[in-house]
Every structure is written in C-alpha cells, then in structure tokens.
Design a protein around this motif. Structure first.
Motif, PDB file in Angstrom:
ATOM      1  N   ILE A  64       0.938  -1.138  -0.151  1.00 44.84           N
ATOM      2  CA  ILE A  64      -0.129   0.068  -0.174  1.00 44.84           C
ATOM      3  C   ILE A  64       0.949   1.358   0.046  1.00 44.84           C
ATOM      4  CG2 ILE A  64      -1.685   1.403   1.312  1.00 44.84           C
ATOM      5  CD1 ILE A  64      -2.742  -1.397   2.238  1.00 44.84           C
ATOM      6  N   HIS A  65       1.760   1.257   0.488  1.00 42.65           N
ATOM      7  CA  HIS A  65       2.775   2.273   0.908  1.00 42.65           C
ATOM      8  C   HIS A  65       3.419   2.322  -0.452  1.00 42.65           C
ATOM      9  CE1 HIS A  65       5.792   5.277   2.545  1.00 42.65           C
ATOM     10  NE2 HIS A  65       4.933   5.232   3.437  1.00 42.65           N
ATOM     11  N   LYS A  66       3.743   1.453  -1.032  1.00 42.38           N
ATOM     12  CA  LYS A  66       4.459   1.663  -2.305  1.00 42.38           C
ATOM     13  C   LYS A  66       3.489   2.027  -3.459  1.00 42.38           C
ATOM     14  CE  LYS A  66       7.833  -2.320  -2.096  1.00 42.38           C
ATOM     15  NZ  LYS A  66       8.135  -3.806  -2.924  1.00 42.38           N
ATOM     16  N   MET A  67       2.203   1.763  -3.502  1.00 39.84           N
ATOM     17  CA  MET A  67       1.385   2.070  -4.550  1.00 39.84           C
ATOM     18  C   MET A  67       1.125   3.708  -4.198  1.00 39.84           C
ATOM     19  SD  MET A  67      -1.650  -0.688  -5.007  1.00 39.84           S
ATOM     20  CE  MET A  67      -2.408  -0.314  -3.208  1.00 39.84           C
ATOM     21  N   THR A  68       0.794   4.114  -3.104  1.00 32.97           N
ATOM     22  CA  THR A  68       0.673   5.440  -3.106  1.00 32.97           C
ATOM     23  C   THR A  68       1.591   6.568  -3.170  1.00 32.97           C
ATOM     24  OG1 THR A  68       1.053   5.323  -0.655  1.00 32.97           O
ATOM     25  CG2 THR A  68      -1.286   4.998  -1.060  1.00 32.97           C
ATOM     26  N   ASP A  69       2.880   5.979  -3.212  1.00 28.67           N
ATOM     27  CA  ASP A  69       4.055   6.490  -3.831  1.00 28.67           C
ATOM     28  C   ASP A  69       4.164   6.516  -5.153  1.00 28.67           C
ATOM     29  OD1 ASP A  69       4.704   7.665  -1.248  1.00 28.67           O
ATOM     30  OD2 ASP A  69       6.084   6.107  -0.934  1.00 28.67           O
ATOM     31  N   LEU A  70       3.720   5.745  -5.959  1.00 27.65           N
ATOM     32  CA  LEU A  70       3.859   5.254  -7.109  1.00 27.65           C
ATOM     33  C   LEU A  70       3.199   6.274  -8.133  1.00 27.65           C
ATOM     34  CD1 LEU A  70       5.032   3.531  -9.488  1.00 27.65           C
ATOM     35  CD2 LEU A  70       3.098   1.951  -9.393  1.00 27.65           C
ATOM     36  N   SER A  71       1.816   6.382  -7.975  1.00 25.93           N
ATOM     37  CA  SER A  71       0.982   7.178  -8.647  1.00 25.93           C
ATOM     38  C   SER A  71      -0.415   7.412  -7.898  1.00 25.93           C
ATOM     39  CB  SER A  71       0.504   6.280 -10.010  1.00 25.93           C
ATOM     40  OG  SER A  71      -0.470   6.866 -10.905  1.00 25.93           O
ATOM     41  N   LYS A  72      -0.969   8.539  -8.486  1.00 30.09           N
ATOM     42  CA  LYS A  72      -2.417   9.091  -8.063  1.00 30.09           C
ATOM     43  C   LYS A  72      -3.467   8.288  -8.230  1.00 30.09           C
ATOM     44  CE  LYS A  72      -4.898  13.199  -7.791  1.00 30.09           C
ATOM     45  NZ  LYS A  72      -4.827  14.710  -7.930  1.00 30.09           N
ATOM     46  N   TYR A  73      -3.351   7.435  -9.564  1.00 31.62           N
ATOM     47  CA  TYR A  73      -4.272   6.534 -10.065  1.00 31.62           C
ATOM     48  C   TYR A  73      -3.745   5.200 -10.194  1.00 31.62           C
ATOM     49  CZ  TYR A  73      -6.605  10.871 -10.996  1.00 31.62           C
ATOM     50  OH  TYR A  73      -7.236  12.352 -11.059  1.00 31.62           O
ATOM     51  N   ILE A  74      -4.250   4.116  -9.710  1.00 34.71           N
ATOM     52  CA  ILE A  74      -3.970   2.861  -9.767  1.00 34.71           C
ATOM     53  C   ILE A  74      -4.889   1.769  -9.948  1.00 34.71           C
ATOM     54  CG2 ILE A  74      -2.784   0.912  -8.721  1.00 34.71           C
ATOM     55  CD1 ILE A  74      -0.727   3.029  -8.661  1.00 34.71           C
ATOM     56  N   PHE A  75      -4.606   1.068 -11.198  1.00 40.34           N
ATOM     57  CA  PHE A  75      -5.531  -0.243 -11.702  1.00 40.34           C
ATOM     58  C   PHE A  75      -4.891  -1.361 -11.310  1.00 40.34           C
ATOM     59  CE2 PHE A  75      -7.148  -3.121 -14.943  1.00 40.34           C
ATOM     60  CZ  PHE A  75      -8.325  -3.321 -14.459  1.00 40.34           C
ATOM     61  N   LEU A  76      -5.913  -2.445 -10.742  1.00 40.87           N
ATOM     62  CA  LEU A  76      -5.321  -3.561 -10.611  1.00 40.87           C
ATOM     63  C   LEU A  76      -6.079  -4.719 -11.119  1.00 40.87           C
ATOM     64  CD1 LEU A  76      -3.258  -5.579  -9.210  1.00 40.87           C
ATOM     65  CD2 LEU A  76      -4.645  -5.714  -7.286  1.00 40.87           C
ATOM     66  N   SER A  77      -5.646  -5.703 -11.896  1.00 40.82           N
ATOM     67  CA  SER A  77      -6.717  -6.680 -12.300  1.00 40.82           C
ATOM     68  C   SER A  77      -6.170  -8.128 -11.673  1.00 40.82           C
ATOM     69  CB  SER A  77      -6.476  -6.894 -13.813  1.00 40.82           C
ATOM     70  OG  SER A  77      -7.058  -8.013 -14.305  1.00 40.82           O
ATOM     71  N   ARG A  78      -7.353  -8.768 -11.160  1.00 39.82           N
ATOM     72  CA  ARG A  78      -6.822  -9.877 -10.565  1.00 39.82           C
ATOM     73  C   ARG A  78      -8.085 -10.999 -10.619  1.00 39.82           C
ATOM     74  NH1 ARG A  78      -2.393  -9.024 -11.125  1.00 39.82           N
ATOM     75  NH2 ARG A  78      -0.680  -8.968  -9.614  1.00 39.82           N
ATOM     76  N   PRO A  79      -8.174 -12.296 -10.447  1.00 42.09           N
ATOM     77  CA  PRO A  79      -9.357 -13.090 -10.635  1.00 42.09           C
ATOM     78  C   PRO A  79     -10.339 -12.905  -9.432  1.00 42.09           C
ATOM     79  CG  PRO A  79      -7.405 -14.309 -11.154  1.00 42.09           C
ATOM     80  CD  PRO A  79      -6.903 -13.205 -10.656  1.00 42.09           C
ATOM     81  N   ARG A  80     -11.229 -13.407  -9.720  1.00 38.65           N
ATOM     82  CA  ARG A  80     -12.221 -13.199  -8.544  1.00 38.65           C
ATOM     83  C   ARG A  80     -11.684 -14.138  -7.352  1.00 38.65           C
ATOM     84  NH1 ARG A  80     -15.780 -17.724  -7.924  1.00 38.65           N
ATOM     85  NH2 ARG A  80     -15.264 -19.279  -9.518  1.00 38.65           N
ATOM     86  N   ARG A  81     -12.178 -13.806  -6.064  1.00 37.78           N
ATOM     87  CA  ARG A  81     -11.991 -14.349  -4.853  1.00 37.78           C
ATOM     88  C   ARG A  81     -10.370 -14.434  -4.721  1.00 37.78           C
ATOM     89  NH1 ARG A  81     -16.281 -15.492  -1.583  1.00 37.78           N
ATOM     90  NH2 ARG A  81     -17.969 -16.356  -2.913  1.00 37.78           N
ATOM     91  N   PHE A  82      -9.692 -13.362  -5.192  1.00 39.63           N
ATOM     92  CA  PHE A  82      -8.449 -13.169  -4.641  1.00 39.63           C
ATOM     93  C   PHE A  82      -7.867 -12.204  -3.962  1.00 39.63           C
ATOM     94  CE2 PHE A  82      -6.416 -16.383  -7.808  1.00 39.63           C
ATOM     95  CZ  PHE A  82      -4.909 -16.415  -7.427  1.00 39.63           C
ATOM     96  N   GLY A  83      -8.657 -11.787  -3.045  1.00 36.29           N
ATOM     97  CA  GLY A  83      -8.469 -10.693  -2.100  1.00 36.29           C
ATOM     98  C   GLY A  83      -8.496  -9.209  -2.550  1.00 36.29           C
ATOM     99  N   LYS A  84      -9.077  -8.918  -3.617  1.00 33.33           N
ATOM    100  CA  LYS A  84      -9.152  -7.548  -4.017  1.00 33.33           C
ATOM    101  C   LYS A  84      -9.916  -6.766  -3.167  1.00 33.33           C
ATOM    102  CE  LYS A  84     -10.820  -8.235  -8.354  1.00 33.33           C
ATOM    103  NZ  LYS A  84     -11.092  -9.964  -8.212  1.00 33.33           N
ATOM    104  N   SER A  85     -11.173  -7.219  -2.569  1.00 29.72           N
ATOM    105  CA  SER A  85     -12.027  -6.454  -1.807  1.00 29.72           C
ATOM    106  C   SER A  85     -11.281  -6.289  -0.547  1.00 29.72           C
ATOM    107  CB  SER A  85     -13.331  -7.269  -1.679  1.00 29.72           C
ATOM    108  OG  SER A  85     -14.173  -7.329  -2.816  1.00 29.72           O
ATOM    109  N   LEU A  86     -10.517  -7.389  -0.031  1.00 29.08           N
ATOM    110  CA  LEU A  86      -9.993  -7.186   1.484  1.00 29.08           C
ATOM    111  C   LEU A  86      -8.877  -5.796   1.218  1.00 29.08           C
ATOM    112  CD1 LEU A  86      -9.042  -7.683   4.164  1.00 29.08           C
ATOM    113  CD2 LEU A  86      -7.927  -9.851   3.359  1.00 29.08           C
ATOM    114  N   LEU A  87      -8.078  -6.062   0.318  1.00 29.13           N
ATOM    115  CA  LEU A  87      -7.202  -4.935  -0.219  1.00 29.13           C
ATOM    116  C   LEU A  87      -7.689  -3.615  -0.392  1.00 29.13           C
ATOM    117  CD1 LEU A  87      -4.366  -4.014  -1.023  1.00 29.13           C
ATOM    118  CD2 LEU A  87      -5.139  -4.709  -3.423  1.00 29.13           C
ATOM    119  N   VAL A  88      -8.967  -3.448  -0.688  1.00 30.34           N
ATOM    120  CA  VAL A  88      -9.542  -2.115  -0.978  1.00 30.34           C
ATOM    121  C   VAL A  88     -10.144  -1.901   0.467  1.00 30.34           C
ATOM    122  CG1 VAL A  88     -11.794  -1.212  -1.766  1.00 30.34           C
ATOM    123  CG2 VAL A  88     -10.459  -2.562  -3.340  1.00 30.34           C
TER     124      VAL A  88
END
Length: 520
Positions: free
Chosen positions: A33-57
């Motif tokens: 998360i710290h890496k992402m916020t330093d990398l860019s203001k707008y981030i897109f991530l594609s991953r399959p369903r049930r892969f923890g995307k909602s927990l990450l959000v």
C-alpha cells in the motif's frame, strides 16, 4: 502445536478492520500500500475473482482514514509517520450483476446515496456521473481535504454480458458515464484505486485517465493479492502443520498437495508462486482438498465465450503469446486467451526475455478439474452427477490398472446419455475422452505428434503411459493396426514407463464404444 491455539482463519471475511478486531490471521500486504501511494495517484489492478481484491480495498480504506491502531505491528506501521486522515468514497460494483440498463443506473444511484449519507449529504440528481462529480467536490469542500476514491470490481456489471452484442454496449455506456468525472475532478482527488477482473478499453477509466498506472503485471506487485508460497511458510507454518496432522502426512507432503491443488499462479514474468487465497484458506480450515473456487461460482460467461470462439477442451493447454495478446481489452478479443488469463483460468507459466513470449497454461488441478466438469455437459448433455460418479469409478479402475473395467464403465455410461447433436465425427469422442481423462486428474494430451503421425490421446499415470487411437464406425483392430503401423510407442521410449496400446471404436448410431483392444 494444538490447532485450537491458532488464530481463526479469515474465511469469507473481506473487511480489514473486522479481521484485526476479531484477531483473525492477516497475511501482511500493507507494505504494498505504501508503495502504491508513492507510485501514482491513479492505480488499476486486475486479478481473478476471490483473490483478495475487496480485502485490499478495505485495507486501503482503513489506511487513508487514518486508523493507525489497526496497523500496529504491520509493515506499514514501521514506515508511515504522518497517518493523515482523508475522506474516502468507496464503491463496490460486485453486486451489480445480471442487471439491465435501468436497474444498473438505479444501483449506481443507490451506492452514491450510501456514500453521501456517510458525509451527511443528499442529492436529488438522477444522473450518476453528475452526482459523482458533485459528491467528490462537496466532500472536498466540507472536509477541506482531497478525496480518496476506491472502486472495487469496476467491471462486474459487464462480465456476464461480455458475449452479448446488444446488452454489452448499453451497460458499457452507463458505466462509461459513471466513471467519466474522475478526470475532471483531479484537483479534488488524493488517490484513486480501481480493481477488476478484466480490461474494458472503451470505458473512461482507460480512455480518459491518461495517467492511470496499471500494476497488474508489475513485478513489484506480483504478490499483492493471493498468498505466496513464502508467505505460507513464514506466516502460516502452524496451520500447515495442523493440516498435515489431520491428513496424517508430513508437512512437506502436505505443502506439495496444497500446491498442486491451489498454487501455480503467476501474474508477472518473474512472479513467486501464488496460491488462490480463497481455496487455500478454506482447505486449511476444513482439512480437505476440494474445489472451493468453482463451488463459489459457476463461470457462465467463460463457458459462453469458449463456445463463441469454438474452443474445444483439448485446446486448453500450454499456449505461447505476447503480452498484448492476453493482457488485452476484453471487448476487442480475437481469441478467448485474454479472458482465460484475466479471469484466472490461465496464468503465466514461463517467459522468454529474448523473444518476449509468455507460456500460458491452466494454473493447478482445481482449475483443470473445475473447467472440465463445466465442459462435460457440452459433450454428454446429462446430469453432471452421474458423469462425475462414473469418473470416480473409472479412476479406481485405473489405479488398479484394470483398463478393461475402466472402458466398460465408460461404455455403460455413454449408453445412458440421450442422443446429442453433432456426434457423428471422431473429434467429438476425442474431446469427450479428453474431458473425462482430465477429470481423472492425470496428464492427458490430444493429437500428440510423433515422427510418423499423431496419437489421438495419451494418458500418463505414475506407472504407465497409455496410447489411445480412436476410430468411428470401423473397428478396434483397425485402430490398433494404425498404432503399430505408425510405431507410436517409440515416441515415448525415453519416458522410462511401460507403454500400453489401446484401440477404441465408437458407434455413431449407438453413441458409445462398441469394442476395444489393449496390448502391452
């Protein structure tokens, strides 16, 4: 270690705060998360369903809301010093499935109203795009701080209609309008994070957000979602021991069994081995190796796309491709490969830096078996229960090396199947056997090349290699003559395993096996 001393596993929980407050196991992903916020203001991530995307959000939401206490002892706690609190707007499109145009518009207004209420705001506007723009600016004005926007499963409304020429453009336009304000609201935004399964190029998040950073194939974020083998060993060792104890096996053997069933995902050229987290956590909790991912949802849209592109089961095998051929917009597909990869049915298995060619294949046993069970009705048009039961009985016969019994079971099963269309050709039976043999969980391939021709089917077990030649309306003897004439066994001489030759003849009228011949 006694299993009752372990923290409970977070099976089915997608809320970061709930996992922490309930003292469940949390695989620490906060450094990303710290890496992402330093990398860019707008981030897109594609991953399959049930892969923890909602927990990450959810984790990102807690971070930007400044909930420092939840992150105590985690990686981000060691590097974050400010813990500034920002207003967060979170939109989940996961429930916006199987909807028409008006239903989808109403749903967008509903999730906008939910966010408005959190900030004590109201609106009567019926245009989702205007209402989103207004919400962002009003929250900025009310709090005096830039706004964080989190969009989970942005493509969920479109996936089920990706194969429909009428519905897809209508729903795509609705979603395009909804996302369109993000670009103009840039001065009011602190961070935007968007997750999904596939890429739809004709949406404003891709066509208008020129500075959107897609980290889906970024090696620095390869293990952002899912659970790596290293994480299992470092953070789940006690659970692995508990699983091994229940299965009465060693820890190493237990890990290998779990890897074969649920591991094998790679989302970048040099990715660590990644487990499907949903299946792994359920398996460790239940102490079983079941097909949890497929049980949680039927891949209807995928099966429809396989039909659209005339993909037969034997084509679901290692495939070479450049990145642009599989990390590609879904609606512009010229093959089913992008959808197979982005939705998790194919993954990266190898990469050549010189040619920049990737090798894509089915990641693990769970996906292979689930896919074949989904495809079986296309070939037998009958209750899948009877088919999978027969496969189980065939597997036991194969373990006992009783090929006659295995083929008798198949013969009897095929006799119970109602007449199907388009069965009067050899390829139909070849694909049917490919599906059934794949369900046996063993290595199987079709049309294997030799120096003198092609073997219809190869089935390899731990002790033997079986070569199958199929004929339609002829005889098993004719099939065996072809195997011998073409000297197919010599192709497998270096395998170190005994070769068994099997000639099979099908009857197009009876729709089953009429005779077979076996020679060692």
């Amino acid at each position: 270690m006694d299993s009752k001393m372990l923290k409970r596993l977070p099976v089915g929980i997608q809320s970061f705060s709930e996992i922490i407050n309930m003292d469940r196991l949390y695989i620490d992903k906060t450094a990303y998360i710290h890496k992402m916020t330093d990398l860019s203001k707008y981030i897109f991530l594609s991953r399959p369903r049930r892969f923890g995307k909602s927990l990450l959000v959810s984790t990102i939401q807690s971070y930007f809301e400044g909930k420092k206490d939840l992150f105590k002892g985690l990686d981000i706690d060691r590097v974050e010093k400010e813990w500034t609190e920002y207003p967060v707007l979170r939109f989940s499109l996961a429930s916006a499935k199987h909807m028409g145009k008006e239903q989808l518009e109403d749903y967008l207004l509903y999730i906008l109203a939910e966010n408005e209420q959190r900030f004590g705001l109201t609106s009567e506007r019926r245009e989702p795009n205007i209402r989103l723009a207004s919400l962002i600016t009003r929250v900025y004005e009310k709090t005096g701080k830039q706004v964080v926007v989190l969009i989970d499963e942005y493509d969920a409304p479109l996936l089920d209609v990706v194969h429909e020429q009428e519905q897809l453009p209508l729903l795509r336009q609705v979603m395009r309008n909804f996302y369109s304000p993000l670009k103009d609201c840039d001065p009011y935004l602190r961070f935007v994070f968007i997750t999904g399964i596939t890429k739809f190029s004709q949406l404003s998040i891709f066509s208008e957000l020129n500075n959107l950073k897609n980290i889906s194939m970024d090696p620095h974020f390869a293990a952002l979602c899912g659970i790596s083998v290293d994480e299992v060993k470092a953070q789940m060792a006690d659970y692995l021991e508990d699983f091994a104890r229940a299965k009465k096996t060693s820890v190493d053997e237990a890990l290998e069994a779990l890897k074969k069933q649920y591991d094998g995902y790679h989302f970048t050229p040099f990715s660590p081995d990644i487990f499907n987290p949903f299946s792994l956590l359920n398996a460790l909790q239940d102490k079983q190796l079941k097909s949890y991912w497929f049980e949680s949802g039927t891949p209807t849209f995928l099966i429809e796309m396989l039909r659209k592109f005339n993909v037969v089961p034997s084509m679901l095998k290692p495939t070479k491709a450049v990145a642009s051929a599989f990390d590609a917009p879904t609606e512009n597909m010229t093959s089913v490969i992008p959808l197979l990869y982005q939705s998790g049915y194919f993954t990266i298995k190898d990469y050549n830096e010189v040619s920049e060619l990737y090798v894509l294949d089915i990641p693990n046993t769970e996906i292979r078996i689930g896919l074949m069970e989904s495809l079986l009705p296309d070939y037998v048009q009958i209750d899948a229960y009877k088919g999978t039961t027969t496969v189980g009985e065939m597997y036991l016969a194969l373990l006992e090396e009783d090929l006659d019994e295995m083929l008798r079971l198949l013969q009897t099963y095929l006799l119970t199947i109602p007449q199907c269309d388009n069965t009067n050709y050899e390829g139909h039976y070849q694909q049917l056997l490919y599906v059934i043999f794949s369900l046996l969980g063993r290595y199987v391939d079709v049309e294997v090349r030799t120096a003198t021709g092609r073997v219809d089917m190869v089935l390899r077990t731990a002790r033997k290699v079986y070569l199958f030649e199929l004929k339609l309306g002829r005889s098993a003897e004719a099939a065996m003559q072809q195997i011998n004439l073409k000297d197919y066994p010599s192709r497998f001489a270096l395998s170190g395993l005994p070769v068994v030759k099997v000639g099979i003849n099908f009857d197009a009228t009876k729709h089953t096996i009429t005779d077979w011949k076996i020679e060692a």
